[in-house]
Enzyme design. Sequence first.
Site, PDB file in Angstrom:
ATOM      1  N   ARG A 142       0.854  -1.181   0.000  1.00 34.81           N
ATOM      2  CA  ARG A 142       0.000   0.000   0.000  1.00 34.81           C
ATOM      3  C   ARG A 142       0.892   1.233   0.000  1.00 34.81           C
ATOM      4  NH1 ARG A 142      -3.154  -3.135  -1.392  1.00 34.81           N
ATOM      5  NH2 ARG A 142      -5.234  -3.654  -0.549  1.00 34.81           N
ATOM      6  N   GLU A 144      -3.187   7.588  -5.121  1.00 35.29           N
ATOM      7  CA  GLU A 144      -3.121   6.701  -6.274  1.00 35.29           C
ATOM      8  C   GLU A 144      -4.261   7.015  -7.235  1.00 35.29           C
ATOM      9  OE1 GLU A 144      -1.503   2.305  -6.167  1.00 35.29           O
ATOM     10  OE2 GLU A 144      -3.645   2.347  -5.679  1.00 35.29           O
ATOM     11  N   HIS A 161      -0.114   0.132 -10.485  1.00 31.27           N
ATOM     12  CA  HIS A 161      -0.818  -0.833  -9.631  1.00 31.27           C
ATOM     13  C   HIS A 161      -1.210  -2.076 -10.444  1.00 31.27           C
ATOM     14  CE1 HIS A 161      -3.365  -1.135  -5.725  1.00 31.27           C
ATOM     15  NE2 HIS A 161      -3.043  -2.332  -6.156  1.00 31.27           N
TER      16      HIS A 161
END
Length: 335
Positions: free
Chosen positions: A246, A274, A293
Amino acid sequence: MTERPHALFAMTARNVPAVFPPRLLERLRACVDIDPALVAEDFTAPRVRQALARTEVLVTGWGCPRLDPAVLDAAPRLRAVLHAAGSVKGFVTPEVWRRGIAVSSAAEANARPVAEYALAMILLAGKDVFALRDDMRARRAFPHDGVLPGVGNHGRRVGIVGASRVGRRLIELLRPHDLDVTLADPYVDDAEAARLGVRLLPLDDLLRTSDIVSLHAPRTAETRHLVDARRLGLMRDGAVLINTARGALVDHDALVAHLRSARLSAVLDVTDPEPLPPGSALYDLPNAFVTPHLAGSLGNEVARLGRAMVEEAERLTSGAALRHAVDPAVLERTA
């Protein structure tokens, strides 16, 4: 023949065909009564409310709405949630556990591609691939004469932060390689570390002694900025930080300062926020390798998540124990 339990998809509708391609969908429908044309993206539509009243199994995925008390009241027969994705924290509420509803997750299946990504990045970082590729592009020639002191993976120290599903899978994948692997995790003791085949270190010592550090801890109140300015300062010159967990585990402002000094390098598949804002320095720094990601299940990999939950549905309907049941007692310290 025993009647199949009623089931309902609850996720973003466009994901259903990818997560449950035809053969998997056929297996799922052989053990539960589920309509692939009826997918609950919210629980307010009349057809969905009608289906909820008889639903015994929810097959969930990315985009599943929260299972709050009102939704659970509308689903009095619900006895299992089979989540064809990773974390259930975003939609499973405490009321689910209070009502004794079983929850299973494909988090272990989702850990596999993340660990594979981390393995690839560790090996590439050990060969200094990112910097040497850029150097070759600039020179239009080999940037070395065949000998590069300090480059290579022989005996390199790799520090794993977090014995999560991904962390444990990565440790397995690293085993055949000639690397020195250490682990930092406050919930692991020396005996368990020995079973995993790694040496347990306090986090600060791991950061201080590793050539490459790979983060696999969950995001909790305690792990926000786990790797802060002080801990980044502990890392040895030339070390590489890899984050597939994370983004909030790392203080990005402090990281940028260390990257600008060229003291460290970073591989970031997750960031905070993000995606990064357009003006973020992380896009442009040559020693920051940022990916969108993509370490987790994507493309053809998402069918692995569906398969895991089809297998759970088969166990559920045969009376066998769920293999990937989520334990609420440890949920707060897991992803």
